[in-house]
Motif scaffolding. Structure first.
Motif, short mmCIF file in Angstrom:
data_model
loop_
_atom_site.label_atom_id
_atom_site.label_comp_id
_atom_site.label_asym_id
_atom_site.label_seq_id
_atom_site.Cartn_x
_atom_site.Cartn_y
_atom_site.Cartn_z
N ARG A 1 42.34 55.24 37.59
CA ARG A 1 43.53 54.97 38.39
C ARG A 1 43.91 53.50 38.30
N VAL A 2 45.20 53.24 38.48
CA VAL A 2 45.76 51.91 38.22
C VAL A 2 45.02 50.81 38.97
N ILE A 3 44.84 50.97 40.28
CA ILE A 3 44.26 49.89 41.06
C ILE A 3 42.82 49.60 40.65
N GLY A 4 42.08 50.65 40.29
CA GLY A 4 40.72 50.45 39.81
C GLY A 4 40.67 49.70 38.50
N GLU A 5 41.57 50.06 37.59
CA GLU A 5 41.66 49.37 36.30
C GLU A 5 42.01 47.90 36.48
N PHE A 6 42.97 47.62 37.36
CA PHE A 6 43.38 46.24 37.60
C PHE A 6 42.22 45.42 38.15
N ILE A 7 41.51 45.96 39.13
CA ILE A 7 40.41 45.22 39.75
C ILE A 7 39.29 44.99 38.74
N ARG A 8 38.95 46.00 37.94
CA ARG A 8 37.88 45.84 36.95
C ARG A 8 38.24 44.77 35.93
N HIS A 9 39.48 44.77 35.45
CA HIS A 9 39.90 43.74 34.51
C HIS A 9 39.80 42.36 35.14
N GLY A 10 40.23 42.25 36.40
CA GLY A 10 40.15 40.96 37.08
C GLY A 10 38.73 40.47 37.22
N LEU A 11 37.81 41.35 37.59
CA LEU A 11 36.40 40.98 37.76
C LEU A 11 35.79 40.54 36.43
N GLN A 12 36.24 41.15 35.35
CA GLN A 12 35.73 40.80 34.02
C GLN A 12 36.48 39.64 33.39
N LYS A 13 37.38 39.02 34.19
CA LYS A 13 38.18 37.89 33.73
C LYS A 13 39.01 38.24 32.50
N GLN A 14 39.47 39.47 32.47
CA GLN A 14 40.37 39.91 31.42
C GLN A 14 41.79 39.99 32.00
N ASN A 15 42.78 39.78 31.17
CA ASN A 15 44.15 39.91 31.63
C ASN A 15 44.40 41.33 32.13
N ILE A 16 45.19 41.46 33.18
CA ILE A 16 45.54 42.76 33.73
C ILE A 16 46.66 43.36 32.89
N ILE A 17 46.42 44.59 32.42
CA ILE A 17 47.36 45.25 31.52
C ILE A 17 48.20 46.26 32.29
N MET A 18 49.51 46.06 32.28
CA MET A 18 50.45 47.04 32.83
C MET A 18 51.08 47.81 31.68
N LYS A 19 51.19 49.13 31.85
CA LYS A 19 51.77 49.95 30.79
C LYS A 19 53.09 50.58 31.23
N SER A 20 53.77 49.86 32.14
CA SER A 20 55.12 50.20 32.57
C SER A 20 55.73 48.93 33.15
N GLU A 21 56.95 49.03 33.61
CA GLU A 21 57.57 47.87 34.25
C GLU A 21 57.03 47.67 35.67
N GLY A 22 56.32 48.64 36.18
CA GLY A 22 55.67 48.50 37.48
C GLY A 22 56.62 48.55 38.66
N THR A 23 57.72 49.28 38.54
CA THR A 23 58.70 49.34 39.62
C THR A 23 58.36 50.39 40.68
N GLN A 24 57.38 51.24 40.41
CA GLN A 24 57.04 52.32 41.35
C GLN A 24 56.51 51.74 42.65
N LEU A 25 57.07 52.21 43.77
CA LEU A 25 56.68 51.72 45.09
C LEU A 25 55.65 52.67 45.68
N ARG A 26 54.55 52.11 46.20
CA ARG A 26 53.43 52.93 46.67
C ARG A 26 52.91 52.44 48.02
N SER A 27 52.37 53.39 48.80
CA SER A 27 51.54 53.06 49.97
C SER A 27 50.10 52.95 49.50
N TYR A 28 49.41 51.94 50.01
CA TYR A 28 47.98 51.76 49.70
C TYR A 28 47.19 51.71 51.00
N CYS A 29 45.88 52.00 50.87
CA CYS A 29 45.02 51.96 52.05
C CYS A 29 43.60 51.63 51.64
#
Length: 361
Positions: A229-257
């Motif tokens: 899932r997107v948020i897990g991938e983003f966090i893992r990349h950040g922890l590994q000091k890798q650039n965060i990769i988006m594979k869309s324009e990221g316009t989708q609006l979401r609720s998070y918890c």
């Protein structure tokens, strides 16, 4: 169980919410998907309750992977109150002992599974729910809670909606939109919808006590590395000091918890929720686009955000829903309130996982 002080604090806070916990004391509860993102926190919370508050809860955990189970709960497997089943939830569930409550959270909810194992996704959601409800019927369970998903709403027309002062008005539990049943990714949402209807069928036909939780996008330090899932991938990349990769324009609006808030929502619905009803679990203060999410995590991790085109197989797992903001008003009426907005929740996860990784090295 994670031993980080922030995670233990989460478990303490979950156990201190004002709900009728005594209903669970000296009773039995089965949690399916007990090593998953949400399920493992629910299990940890009940372990904590037994260990710290002597609750006498007979805890059953169902999971497919014994190795992950032992890694997560190894020190508790010999406890008299801890029992486990290693099986696919789609198969018949046989337990000789009484079962009073069930939280059914077993599911394949990640885009990789949507693209590569849609049959397994549908089986876990529909056949798994059937097996859980059959067990509950045989055991005359006091209550069943099915953890569904906000994806059951499909594509809802939000243009005609009024805008409240502090942001978008979210989707209510009675509002449903278009779902393309011939889209491969609909394997998840369609089978969750069908499973919810199956719950209602058991309520009507067998007078069972069943309620439904619809979490929004939940994030946690308990996310498995296999979770794409997107948020897990983003966090893992950040922890590994890798650039965060988006594979869309990221316009989708979401609720998070944050997962501790999701867990309090689940327990609140289990013990206070009304049978035959569904309840959204979403934080009003954690509504962002995927692009905004990427930059929040990138800033905390001191990395950059890059956009690249996804492959054709990857696209099959992507959601076409642009607006997935849920209204938590019905859950709030039960007394639920989240504690952590998105930046604070992300900060807790980064701190927990950073120190866990240091200890492993």
């Amino acid at each position: 169980m994670l031993k980080h002080k922030l995670y233990i604090e989460d478990l303490e806070q979950i156990n201190n919410i004002d709900i009728p916990w005594k209903q669970l004391e000296n009773h039995s509860i089965l949690i399916t998907g007990g090593t998953g993102l949400i399920g493992s926190v629910l299990v940890d919370s009940l372990i904590y309750r037994n260990e710290e508050k002597n609750a006498g809860i007979d805890l059953w955990v169902l999971t497919r992977n014994e190795e992950v189970l032992r890694e997560r709960f190894g020190e508790y497997l010999d406890k008299e109150y801890f029992h486990y089943l290693i099986q696919d939830v789609s198969n018949q569930i046989d337990i000789d002992d009484p079962i009073d409550f069930i939280i059914h959270g077993a599911s394949k909810g990640d885009p990789y599974s949507f693209a590569h194992d849609p049959v397994g996704v549908m089986n876990a959601n529909y056949l798994g729910t059937y097996q859980v409800l059959e067990l509950a019927r045989r055991k005359n369970c006091t209550k069943v809670l099915f953890i569904s998903s906000g994806e059951v709403y499909g594509i809802v027309d939000v243009k005609s909606r009024s805008i409240i002062e502090n942001g978008e008005r979210g989707i209510k539990e009675t509002e449903y939109g278009y779902l393309d049943v011939l889209n491969p990714r609909s394997c998840y949402a369609s089978s969750k919808r069908a499973a919810e209807t199956l719950c209602l069928a058991y309520i009507n036909q067998y007078s069972m006590n069943v309620c439904i939780a619809r979490p929004c996008h939940t994030y946690s330090a308990t996310m498995l590395y296999s979770d794409k899932r997107v948020i897990g991938e983003f966090i893992r990349h950040g922890l590994q000091k890798q650039n965060i990769i988006m594979k869309s324009e990221g316009t989708q609006l979401r609720s998070y918890c944050y997962v501790a808030d999701t867990a309090t929502g689940v327990f609140c619905i289990l013990l206070n929720g009304e049978s035959c009803l569904a309840y959204n679990i979403a934080n009003r203060n954690s509504i962002v686009t995927i692009k905004e999410l990427a930059y929040i995590i990138a800033k905390k991790s001191a990395v950059k955000v890059r956009i690249i085109k996804p492959g054709e197989v990857e696209k099959k797992g992507y959601s076409g829903i642009e607006h997935a903001v849920l209204d938590p008003a019905e859950l709030e009426k039960l007394g639920w309130q989240p504690r952590y907005d998105l930046p604070n929740g992300i900060d807790r996860i980064v701190r927990i996982l950073s120190e866990e990784n240091k200890q492993e090295r």
